[in-house]
Design a protein around this motif. Structure first.
Motif, PDB file in Angstrom:
ATOM      1  N   LEU A  27       5.349  70.930 -46.713  1.00  0.00           N
ATOM      2  CA  LEU A  27       5.180  71.606 -48.001  1.00  0.00           C
ATOM      3  C   LEU A  27       4.883  70.563 -49.071  1.00  0.00           C
ATOM      4  N   ARG A  60       7.439  67.642 -50.393  1.00  0.00           N
ATOM      5  CA  ARG A  60       8.454  67.538 -49.357  1.00  0.00           C
ATOM      6  C   ARG A  60       8.092  66.439 -48.376  1.00  0.00           C
ATOM      7  N   GLU A  66       2.756  79.432 -57.579  1.00  0.00           N
ATOM      8  CA  GLU A  66       3.051  78.738 -56.327  1.00  0.00           C
ATOM      9  C   GLU A  66       2.409  77.358 -56.287  1.00  0.00           C
ATOM     10  N   LEU A  93       0.745  74.409 -54.521  1.00  0.00           N
ATOM     11  CA  LEU A  93      -0.001  74.249 -53.266  1.00  0.00           C
ATOM     12  C   LEU A  93      -0.250  72.780 -52.931  1.00  0.00           C
ATOM     13  N   PRO A 143      20.295  76.340 -51.139  1.00  0.00           N
ATOM     14  CA  PRO A 143      19.148  77.239 -51.301  1.00  0.00           C
ATOM     15  C   PRO A 143      19.327  78.220 -52.458  1.00  0.00           C
ATOM     16  N   MET A 144      20.554  78.306 -52.976  1.00  0.00           N
ATOM     17  CA  MET A 144      20.815  79.297 -54.013  1.00  0.00           C
ATOM     18  C   MET A 144      20.830  78.688 -55.422  1.00  0.00           C
ATOM     19  N   LYS A 176      15.256  83.304 -60.313  1.00  0.00           N
ATOM     20  CA  LYS A 176      15.078  83.726 -58.923  1.00  0.00           C
ATOM     21  C   LYS A 176      15.063  85.256 -58.846  1.00  0.00           C
ATOM     22  N   GLU A 215      16.023  88.583 -56.843  1.00  0.00           N
ATOM     23  CA  GLU A 215      16.913  89.098 -55.795  1.00  0.00           C
ATOM     24  C   GLU A 215      16.910  90.619 -55.841  1.00  0.00           C
ATOM     25  N   GLN A 274      14.680  85.641 -52.979  1.00  0.00           N
ATOM     26  CA  GLN A 274      15.294  84.458 -52.383  1.00  0.00           C
ATOM     27  C   GLN A 274      16.108  84.847 -51.151  1.00  0.00           C
ATOM     28  N   LYS A 275      16.999  85.814 -51.335  1.00  0.00           N
ATOM     29  CA  LYS A 275      17.764  86.323 -50.192  1.00  0.00           C
ATOM     30  C   LYS A 275      17.017  87.518 -49.626  1.00  0.00           C
ATOM     31  N   PRO A 289      -0.443  86.948 -50.729  1.00  0.00           N
ATOM     32  CA  PRO A 289       0.580  86.367 -49.842  1.00  0.00           C
ATOM     33  C   PRO A 289       0.835  84.893 -50.178  1.00  0.00           C
ATOM     34  N   GLY A 290       2.051  84.439 -49.935  1.00  0.00           N
ATOM     35  CA  GLY A 290       2.415  83.055 -50.253  1.00  0.00           C
ATOM     36  C   GLY A 290       1.896  82.076 -49.209  1.00  0.00           C
ATOM     37  N   ALA A 291       1.952  80.796 -49.553  1.00  0.00           N
ATOM     38  CA  ALA A 291       1.413  79.756 -48.666  1.00  0.00           C
ATOM     39  C   ALA A 291       2.246  79.584 -47.397  1.00  0.00           C
ATOM     40  N   THR A 292       3.522  80.007 -47.437  1.00  0.00           N
ATOM     41  CA  THR A 292       4.360  79.851 -46.242  1.00  0.00           C
ATOM     42  C   THR A 292       4.486  81.155 -45.450  1.00  0.00           C
ATOM     43  N   ILE A 343      11.327  78.305 -43.890  1.00  0.00           N
ATOM     44  CA  ILE A 343      10.472  77.138 -44.148  1.00  0.00           C
ATOM     45  C   ILE A 343      10.755  76.600 -45.550  1.00  0.00           C
ATOM     46  N   ASN A 363      13.348  77.003 -47.437  1.00  0.00           N
ATOM     47  CA  ASN A 363      14.726  76.686 -47.821  1.00  0.00           C
ATOM     48  C   ASN A 363      15.443  75.692 -46.925  1.00  0.00           C
ATOM     49  N   ARG A 394       7.184  76.669 -37.991  1.00  0.00           N
ATOM     50  CA  ARG A 394       5.790  76.699 -37.520  1.00  0.00           C
ATOM     51  C   ARG A 394       5.480  75.447 -36.701  1.00  0.00           C
TER      52      ARG A 394
END
Lengths: 317, 335
Positions: free
Chosen positions: A32, A35, A121, A123, A268-269, B30, B32, B50-51, B132-135, B310, B312, B320
């Motif tokens: 990513l 990353r 997003e 990229l 992650p939160m 975020k 939710e 996120q969740k 759609p997102g990249a992941t 991916i 998180n 992948r």
């Protein structure tokens, strides 16, 4: 940075070629933008995979415990301090370790980038002369790297590794840490602080990413997993139990935490995990004059007791 | 049928008169799924939550029943969440995840009353992904940005309105009650422009997993995993749980909590023996469960390609890349 990446590759290749180590742990390009990902290199010809940039955010000391192979590790400032702390706790055998130190100017906080992008997003990204170029669908935005450094990097005083067998590149300027964030939080009322913790801990899903990302959290059985006795409730729905988990973790790493920020970055939160650890690190420094992992000589703060140790936290002195 | 974007909050308020409504809400940057009290809270300008919304039907912690000692014995109070719910605006990957949870929780052998009752009483309103997102890799796992699997009603975003389709009988009945204006716009251009760029090759993967349990590839694949549960807890299809007693004095409750195969405790025996002693066995289990065991048992892959694991993973262990590494390996090698 590109130059440092090449130096990292060369150093790793040499170590493997000369069979000084069986394994080099470093970073490779991640999947990513912004990353990098931990990378385990065992063959000299694979050393070219290694990289170095401002997204090498994980603390690699976490991978060194109980390694039986001879290991070379690419260590930035915080990794090196954690290694020192772990050596002192008999978790790493220094004889089996070769530390390739890399001076670190700080890692990017992906959460700050997310805030800046506000739903757009990311990229691709590019790092150039202290600037970070963020690219996405229909946008390109430049941000100053120092504005998006992780909190622990912004105040890091040990960007230059405190212990290394060889040091790559040029040393970075020393920074100051006045713990003003801790003082500002302490200035809040009890009710404000309680409300802040309740709000933060309500987000916790008990995935234990913070604990597992922490090099100092290595108990065979964590108190949260213990069932006889069961110290705390297992449900994540109680922000009280979530706070007990975080508070106990902070107490258990008091005087041992090097404030690498791994816990915070792993969450992650988006919970402010560092807050409690920072307060304890500041207290240990102020009260006992101790800082974790600064050198091999100092005894760990919790392993030393002097009769004239201040006890202001307990009694009026 | 059509609903204009401006009228959506009013429609949701009407639905709120009859149902608990869960919808994407933006808080602290975020998104939710939250139980809303007003249609104006909803934010449909989002990629994904996120969740995962699995927690609405399979909560992270739920009381199964409570008990109390009384003078002449024990009183047991059963707990039933029988409320009527609407999940509004969930992405097709997450809607599809409920078809996977259905297999786990209401199959021929078992019917989980807690999940099943909620599922029966819930209307799922899916929401197509224009961008759609990249992941996202839903198209690689038998789905896609406009897949209606799992949805009772399906929304497609147009410029200033949503096209509303009833998919199941339940969905058609639900939407008929709100008497929306008729219309069936041409959505083909929107669907064509929604490109899912990320791909995973699953062709032949199952056959490889059938024989590679002892393959040495597992020795290295897991190496950087730190053994947390960010991937499993944020996965819309992971459904393992642990049952504990939360009791004090003479009363308490039996509680079911999400659990994760990435934790050593998950398989730790009372004897102290652990059949999955290291991250190697645990990472292998996660892959095997999603791409082999679930398929063996229910003939579908337990992954919907949402990309949460991916995005998180604290160490960027990308599923992948993991699957690709397995695919690259000659099958049977090292067995």
């Amino acid at each position: 940075m590109e130059n440092l990446a090449r130096l990292v590759q060369d150093a790793a290749r040499k170590l493997l070629e000369e069979k000084k180590v069986d394994l080099v742990i470093g970073f490779e390009k991640g999947s990513l933008p912004l990353r990098s990902t931990p990378c385990f290199v065992r063959k000299a010809e694979d050393a070219g995979k290694l990289t170095w940039n401002s997204s090498c955010e994980n603390n690699l000391a976490n991978y060194l415990r109980k390694k039986t192979e001879k290991v070379g590790v690419i260590a930035k400032g915080c990794d090196a301090r954690s290694i020192v702390a772990l050596i002192k706790e008999n978790q790493i055998n220094l004889d089996n370790l070769y530390i390739i130190g890399v001076p670190c100017g700080g890692m990017i906080d992906r959460k700050k980038i997310e805030t800046i992008l506000n739903g757009r997003e990311l990229l691709a990204s590019e790092e150039k002369d202290g600037w970070l170029i963020l690219k996405g669908n229909g946008f390109e935005q430049a941000v100053r790297k120092e504005d998006v450094l992780h909190g622990s990097c912004a105040t890091c005083r040990t960007g230059n590794p405190v212990l290394s067998d060889e040091l790559l590149g040029e040393k970075v300027p020393e920074k100051e840490d006045d713990y003003s964030d801790v003082a500002a939080f302490e200035a809040k009322t009890v009710a404000e602080r309680a409300a802040y913790f309740a709000e933060q801990m309500s987000k916790c899903i008990r995935c234990y990413a913070c604990r597992n990302a922490c090099p100092m959290c290595y108990c065979e059985e964590c108190f949260v997993d213990c069932t006889a006795p069961q110290w705390i409730g297992k449900s994540a729905s109680s922000s009280g139990d979530n706070l007990i988990f975080q508070a106990m973790r902070a107490f258990h790493t008091a005087g041992r935490c090097v404030d690498c920020g791994s816990c915070d970055r792993a969450c992650p939160m988006g919970i402010d995990v560092r807050n409690l650890n920072r307060k304890l690190a500041r207290d240990v420094k102020e009260i006992f004059g101790a800082e974790a992992g600064m050198n091999l000589e100092d005894k760990p703060a919790l392993n030393e007791f002097k009769f004239d140790d201040p006890q202001t936290f307990l009694v009026k002195e | 049928m059509l609903i204009s974007k401006n009228d959506l909050p009013v429609l949701l308020d009407r639905i709120l008169g009859e149902y608990e409504v869960y919808a994407p809400v933006k808080e602290h940057g975020k998104v939710e799924f939250k139980k809303i009290s007003s249609g104006t809270q909803v934010c449909l300008q989002y990629s994904n939550s996120q969740k995962p919304p699995k927690g609405i039907l399979f909560p992270q912690s739920e009381k199964m029943f409570c008990y109390e000692t009384v003078q002449d014995g024990v009183r047991v109070d059963e707990i039933c969440d029988c409320s009527k719910k609407v999940i509004w605006g969930i992405r097709p990957c997450d809607a599809k995840s409920f078809t996977i949870l259905d297999d786990a929780f209401k199959n021929e052998q078992y019917r989980d009353p807690y999940y099943y009752k909620r599922r029966e009483n819930t209307v799922i309103v899916g929401f197509g992904c224009n961008r759609p997102g990249a992941t996202c890799f839903c198209t690689s796992v038998n789905s896609g940005p406009f897949d209606t699997a799992g949805s009772d009603v399906f929304l497609t975003e147009l410029e200033d309105k949503y096209y509303v389709e009833g998919i199941t009988e339940k969905g058609k009945e639900f939407i008929a009650r709100y008497q929306l204006p008729d219309g069936s716009p041409d959505t083909s251009r929107i669907k064509e422009s929604a490109v899912v760029a990320s791909k995973v090759n699953l062709d032949g993967l199952k056959e490889k997993l059938d024989v590679n349990f002892y393959d040495e590839i597992w020795d290295s694949l897991w190496e950087k995993c730190i053994g947390c549960a960010a991937c499993t807890y944020l996965c819309p299809t992971c459904h393992c749980f642990d049952i504990v007693e939360e009791a004090e004095g003479g009363k308490g409750c039996r509680v079911r909590n999400w659990d994760a195969c990435m934790f050593p405790l998950f398989t730790l025996h009372g004897s102290g023996h652990n059949p999955r002693p290291s991250g190697k066995e645990r990472v292998r289990q996660r892959i095997m469960h999603k791409f082999k065991y679930f398929q063996d048992k229910f003939q579908q892959t337990a992954c919907v390609g949402c990309g949460r694991c991916i995005k998180n993973c604290p160490v960027n262990l990308d599923i992948r890349i993991l699957l690709d590494a397995i695919q690259q390996r000659e099958s049977g090698e090292g067995c």
